[in-house]
Design an enzyme around this catalytic site. Sequence first.
Site, PDB file in Angstrom:
ATOM      1  N   ARG A 113      54.069  34.234  50.818  1.00 54.01           N
ATOM      2  CA  ARG A 113      52.883  33.408  50.506  1.00 54.01           C
ATOM      3  C   ARG A 113      51.909  33.341  51.689  1.00 54.01           C
ATOM      4  O   ARG A 113      50.700  33.218  51.488  1.00 54.01           O
ATOM      5  CB  ARG A 113      53.359  32.004  50.072  1.00 54.01           C
ATOM      6  CG  ARG A 113      52.240  31.106  49.555  1.00 54.01           C
ATOM      7  CD  ARG A 113      52.816  29.873  48.879  1.00 54.01           C
ATOM      8  NE  ARG A 113      51.873  28.776  48.782  1.00 54.01           N
ATOM      9  CZ  ARG A 113      51.149  28.485  47.697  1.00 54.01           C
ATOM     10  NH1 ARG A 113      51.260  29.223  46.608  1.00 54.01           N
ATOM     11  NH2 ARG A 113      50.320  27.472  47.698  1.00 54.01           N
TER      12      ARG A 113
ATOM     13  N   ILE B  53      44.445  28.659  46.001  1.00 50.92           N
ATOM     14  CA  ILE B  53      45.729  29.244  45.602  1.00 50.92           C
ATOM     15  C   ILE B  53      46.527  28.038  45.103  1.00 50.92           C
ATOM     16  O   ILE B  53      46.557  26.988  45.753  1.00 50.92           O
ATOM     17  CB  ILE B  53      46.417  29.968  46.785  1.00 50.92           C
ATOM     18  CG1 ILE B  53      47.826  30.457  46.425  1.00 50.92           C
ATOM     19  CG2 ILE B  53      46.494  29.129  48.040  1.00 50.92           C
ATOM     20  CD1 ILE B  53      48.468  31.351  47.539  1.00 50.92           C
ATOM     21  N   SER B  54      47.147  28.163  43.925  1.00 55.81           N
ATOM     22  CA  SER B  54      47.819  27.004  43.328  1.00 55.81           C
ATOM     23  C   SER B  54      49.029  26.554  44.148  1.00 55.81           C
ATOM     24  O   SER B  54      49.622  27.341  44.886  1.00 55.81           O
ATOM     25  CB  SER B  54      48.294  27.350  41.908  1.00 55.81           C
ATOM     26  OG  SER B  54      47.228  27.831  41.132  1.00 55.81           O
ATOM     27  N   GLN B  55      49.376  25.278  43.952  1.00 57.64           N
ATOM     28  CA  GLN B  55      50.586  24.704  44.561  1.00 57.64           C
ATOM     29  C   GLN B  55      51.807  25.534  44.106  1.00 57.64           C
ATOM     30  O   GLN B  55      51.887  25.921  42.939  1.00 57.64           O
ATOM     31  CB  GLN B  55      50.680  23.278  44.024  1.00 57.64           C
ATOM     32  CG  GLN B  55      51.838  22.463  44.505  1.00 57.64           C
ATOM     33  CD  GLN B  55      51.942  21.160  43.695  1.00 57.64           C
ATOM     34  OE1 GLN B  55      51.235  20.965  42.704  1.00 57.64           O
ATOM     35  NE2 GLN B  55      52.813  20.286  44.125  1.00 57.64           N
ATOM     36  N   PRO B  56      52.764  25.793  45.014  1.00 53.96           N
ATOM     37  CA  PRO B  56      53.932  26.605  44.633  1.00 53.96           C
ATOM     38  C   PRO B  56      54.638  26.111  43.365  1.00 53.96           C
ATOM     39  O   PRO B  56      55.019  26.912  42.507  1.00 53.96           O
ATOM     40  CB  PRO B  56      54.855  26.491  45.855  1.00 53.96           C
ATOM     41  CG  PRO B  56      53.924  26.225  46.997  1.00 53.96           C
ATOM     42  CD  PRO B  56      52.800  25.416  46.437  1.00 53.96           C
TER      43      PRO B  56
END
Length: 203
Positions: free
Chosen positions: A25, A51-54
């Site tokens: 990431r 970038i989205s939250q994991p």
Amino acid sequence: MVITQIKARGIYHASTLDALNKVPRHKFVPESLMESAYSDSPLSIGYGQTISQPYIVAFMTKTIQPKKDFKVLEIGTGSGYQAAVLAHIVDSVYTIEIIEALFVQAKKRLDDLNYDNILVKNMDGYYGWEEKGPFDAIVVTAAAEFVPPPLIAQLKDGGKMIIPVGTPFTTQQLLLVEKKGNKIKTKNLMFVRFVPFTRAKDQ
Ligand code: SAH
């Protein structure tokens, strides 16, 4: 990250966890944010996008129940992270990004990391990618005001789409859309906050 953010919140889907463990990431965020790459939040990737939250990436991935032979369409390439996670699980990923600069960056990043089963295109994803369809699953990572009909048309019979729907800049409902014959079934999964799904005319 996988243990404290994903498993801790009840996601045990093996291939999703495995893919999250494999994708670096920190290579998908701007250099200045590298130290926060594995934190429990979305991060800015420039051009007003994130970038989205994991956890959200894991949730969307496991919800489409990805299989080895799947062909998946993603709308909203952004950094390319969600596409990379999917690429570890499925046969092929087609992903569309509307902002040219992000498309160029994501394409280079995915090429440099040798993701040879991801195809990236610079376009308004509203229309999907008809020549490559129909798809086993569609993942939309920008908040739309309604489910774009061309995307429903490009979903295989029995296919699943996950898409945040609602008003931009507030919270949206994450919807699971399932196509069975000529019936469309939708289910609200949770409230989420995504960047807006824009249209070519807005650019
Ligand atoms: N999946 C991304 C997160 C994307 S944020 C990741 O893993 O990093 C949402 C992205 O959708 C943004 O990059 C935005 O530019 C893009 N987007 C918004 N509307 C779009 C549209 N109509 N077609 C394609 N991409 C779109």
